[in-house]
Design a protein around this motif. Sequence first.
Motif, PDB file in Angstrom:
ATOM      1  N   VAL A   1       0.866  -1.348  -0.036  1.00 47.98           N
ATOM      2  CA  VAL A   1      -0.086  -0.020   0.022  1.00 47.98           C
ATOM      3  C   VAL A   1       0.930   1.203  -0.113  1.00 47.98           C
ATOM      4  O   VAL A   1       2.130   1.108   0.389  1.00 47.98           O
ATOM      5  N   PRO A   2       0.270   2.320  -0.451  1.00 46.10           N
ATOM      6  CA  PRO A   2      -1.121   2.650  -0.964  1.00 46.10           C
ATOM      7  C   PRO A   2      -1.389   2.176  -2.195  1.00 46.10           C
ATOM      8  O   PRO A   2      -0.454   2.052  -3.210  1.00 46.10           O
ATOM      9  N   VAL A   3      -2.575   1.656  -2.638  1.00 47.44           N
ATOM     10  CA  VAL A   3      -3.100   1.657  -3.833  1.00 47.44           C
ATOM     11  C   VAL A   3      -3.520   2.919  -4.716  1.00 47.44           C
ATOM     12  O   VAL A   3      -4.384   3.544  -3.939  1.00 47.44           O
ATOM     13  N   ARG A   4      -2.968   3.372  -5.703  1.00 41.58           N
ATOM     14  CA  ARG A   4      -3.033   4.743  -6.074  1.00 41.58           C
ATOM     15  C   ARG A   4      -3.938   4.368  -7.565  1.00 41.58           C
ATOM     16  O   ARG A   4      -3.691   3.505  -8.352  1.00 41.58           O
ATOM     17  N   VAL A   5      -4.644   5.552  -7.714  1.00 44.33           N
ATOM     18  CA  VAL A   5      -5.343   5.724  -9.095  1.00 44.33           C
ATOM     19  C   VAL A   5      -5.011   7.073  -9.584  1.00 44.33           C
ATOM     20  O   VAL A   5      -4.989   8.100  -8.691  1.00 44.33           O
ATOM     21  N   GLY A   6      -4.771   7.592 -10.799  1.00 40.95           N
ATOM     22  CA  GLY A   6      -4.146   8.598 -11.278  1.00 40.95           C
ATOM     23  C   GLY A   6      -3.021   8.713 -10.857  1.00 40.95           C
ATOM     24  O   GLY A   6      -2.208   7.696 -10.349  1.00 40.95           O
ATOM     25  N   ASN A   7      -2.281   9.685 -11.499  1.00 37.70           N
ATOM     26  CA  ASN A   7      -0.539   9.732 -11.262  1.00 37.70           C
ATOM     27  C   ASN A   7      -0.391  11.244 -10.981  1.00 37.70           C
ATOM     28  O   ASN A   7      -0.192  12.071 -12.182  1.00 37.70           O
ATOM     29  N   ALA A   8       0.361  11.479  -9.968  1.00 36.81           N
ATOM     30  CA  ALA A   8       0.823  12.920  -9.582  1.00 36.81           C
ATOM     31  C   ALA A   8       1.890  13.438 -10.522  1.00 36.81           C
ATOM     32  O   ALA A   8       2.230  14.481 -10.679  1.00 36.81           O
ATOM     33  N   ALA A   9       2.538  12.413 -10.910  1.00 32.95           N
ATOM     34  CA  ALA A   9       3.940  12.841 -11.782  1.00 32.95           C
ATOM     35  C   ALA A   9       3.485  13.783 -13.097  1.00 32.95           C
ATOM     36  O   ALA A   9       4.392  14.069 -13.835  1.00 32.95           O
ATOM     37  N   SER A  10       2.265  13.525 -13.680  1.00 32.32           N
ATOM     38  CA  SER A  10       1.674  14.327 -14.635  1.00 32.32           C
ATOM     39  C   SER A  10       1.798  15.740 -14.450  1.00 32.32           C
ATOM     40  O   SER A  10       2.039  16.367 -15.639  1.00 32.32           O
ATOM     41  N   GLY A  11       2.221  16.290 -13.131  1.00 29.38           N
ATOM     42  CA  GLY A  11       2.510  17.592 -13.033  1.00 29.38           C
ATOM     43  C   GLY A  11       3.865  18.037 -12.800  1.00 29.38           C
ATOM     44  O   GLY A  11       4.208  18.995 -12.641  1.00 29.38           O
ATOM     45  N   GLN A  12       4.790  16.997 -12.930  1.00 27.11           N
ATOM     46  CA  GLN A  12       6.147  17.114 -12.723  1.00 27.11           C
ATOM     47  C   GLN A  12       6.870  17.877 -14.036  1.00 27.11           C
ATOM     48  O   GLN A  12       6.245  17.701 -15.225  1.00 27.11           O
ATOM     49  N   VAL A  13       7.951  18.447 -13.786  1.00 29.00           N
ATOM     50  CA  VAL A  13       8.745  18.976 -14.677  1.00 29.00           C
ATOM     51  C   VAL A  13       9.906  17.967 -15.290  1.00 29.00           C
ATOM     52  O   VAL A  13      10.685  17.682 -14.493  1.00 29.00           O
ATOM     53  N   GLN A  14      10.031  17.615 -16.398  1.00 31.61           N
ATOM     54  CA  GLN A  14      10.857  16.451 -16.706  1.00 31.61           C
ATOM     55  C   GLN A  14      11.503  17.152 -18.309  1.00 31.61           C
ATOM     56  O   GLN A  14      10.869  16.859 -19.194  1.00 31.61           O
ATOM     57  N   LEU A  15      12.357  17.672 -18.150  1.00 30.94           N
ATOM     58  CA  LEU A  15      13.110  18.251 -19.573  1.00 30.94           C
ATOM     59  C   LEU A  15      13.411  17.292 -20.488  1.00 30.94           C
ATOM     60  O   LEU A  15      13.372  17.647 -21.688  1.00 30.94           O
TER      61      LEU A  15
END
Length: 633
Positions: free
Chosen positions: A349-363
């Motif tokens: 755990v935790p079991v996650r849905v969605g992904n907060a990495a979608s808001g990251q800066v990755q050049l």
Amino acid sequence: MNDTGQEWEWHDARGGLGDRRIEDYAIVGDTQTAALVAGDATVEWLPLPRFDSESPFAAILGDERHGFWAIRPTSGLTRHRRRYVGDTLVLETELETQLDDGTTGVVRVTDFMPVRTDAPDLVRIVEGVQGTVELETELVMRFGYGELVPWVRTVKGELRAVAGPDSLTLRAPITLHGENLTSRATFTVGPGEKMPFILVWQYSHLEAPDTGSAEDALAATIDWWEDWICSCHTDVPEAPSVVRSLLVLKALTYAPTGGIVAAPTTSLPEQLGGSRNWDYRFCWLRDSTLTLNALLRAGYEQEAGEWRNWLLRAIAGDAAKVQIMYGVAGERILVERELDHLPGFASSVPVRVGNAASGQVQLDVYGELLDSFHLAAWTGLDGDVDAWHAQRMLLEHLASQWELPDEGLWEIRGPRRHFVHSKVMAWVAFDRAIDLVERYGFDGPVDEWRQLREAIHDQVCARGIDPDTGSFTQFYGSDGVDAALLHIPLTGFLPIDDERVQATIERIQRELAHPADPTLLRRYLVDADQVDGLPGDEGCFLACSFWLVDVLALAGRHEEGAEHLAHLVSLANDVGLLAEEYDPVAGCQLGNVPQAFSHLGLVNAAHALSERERSKPRRRTGEYGRAADRPTA
């Protein structure tokens, strides 16, 4: 023998749902979603109607309470075996049991999802093989990722379950009855007898569409997959595994848009019992060049073009708002949340849905995008003015951002850093744009881009080197290495025989290879510099190990690369599927499954080692490895 080149072997029955291993699962799908089926023919995952939808079967992330569909002998299971039917995504599972008279009974369960027409449906055909076997089917439907018990009733001989906007309709030649919030039935099959079950999803305000006969659907599904795979190029090492990997990539493609999800699952752990559990049912821009490479090398120009068009639609708009990942139709809002009611796979755990990495800066994604568009032009995929306009906007934004720190390729949850791989990929973006101007006549501020390319190169070579070892480092000021640095020669940033590149490859093999299996690479050492901001450990990242094969091929070390590739292929499960990671100590797969990144790596590594590719220039070109002519398909 099946099409993976592995024997169709019997496996002793283990315990129930709580005793699964990640490699226990096979996939069936309709190129819009996918079901995961365990070795004993239990369906434990099926998001509907899309890859990223809620699943009425979530036992893979919990237990019997959270939804599954089992078909099993009432006298108990002794052994099971499975295979795909030829080069398709039609799965056959044989279940063995001991009968009352002391003889052995065998039944075959054929699972598949017909290519989508009106609505998604899962078809299961139970066939008697040996002896007369009594079976039980147990259908536990729980909408909302195993949380909502639906209303279930029988209408005109069909079982219908409804909860909110979702409904499931079961069409079967037998009647199921309700018992403890479960739908059950027993039935008997003898040799040659068949019992078809069809489960159809539909919005609850609509009637389930007609599905026709299961046998007709089976024949059509086999034909569809065989027609698709027949055009692939298979003159490569480990060809059966390459074919299976291409089938997986097609299965992970969302047909209406051309987007390819990283995996059809969420929260399968990178460490059993750990918290590195992520939702991978989205489309990463980072996969763009690797995907185009794999599809074009295998002969799938149409799929490559559809993927490129998905990229263009996804990034349309403000270049400053480009994300690292999107939904299957290009959705931008992928809010991450935790499902507290699910205990997780192996209590992870935790079991996650969605992904907060979608808001990251990755050049690095800017380099991946420009590299993929460059590859598309180089291989003759039709281009358009809008594509070049979008690239100009990306380059203009990158010019003002490349000197900033970011979260990097591995989507760290710690502080931003100046990751060397990110800087190298920023260099790739300008390098590919310059080549498009010089070689293909595109219009752009090429002198400015040349200056930026040189500035990035100089900075990386000045600040990204460990003075003690002469190798590149994970980020500026770090003394650790990162498997992503293998892309330095693969992208053409420096030639393979450069001393700094050789020192980097040697360090990666020495420090990131797992002591129990030096063929397998870790991404980085998770405790070094506390770089990722996450607790716990993880397994060996299979894509990195395939990148090493690419590097060995580039260095002319083909025999060594072929040995590495053969070993990596052997880590696939009994039906040829690879997860994200592998634990060589426990001897098990880890992470979401099947993983596109792993299967992309397999396809590209096999092609890198092939005789057909050795005579060609590298498709990932650069200042130090540019091809003189456009390659033929």
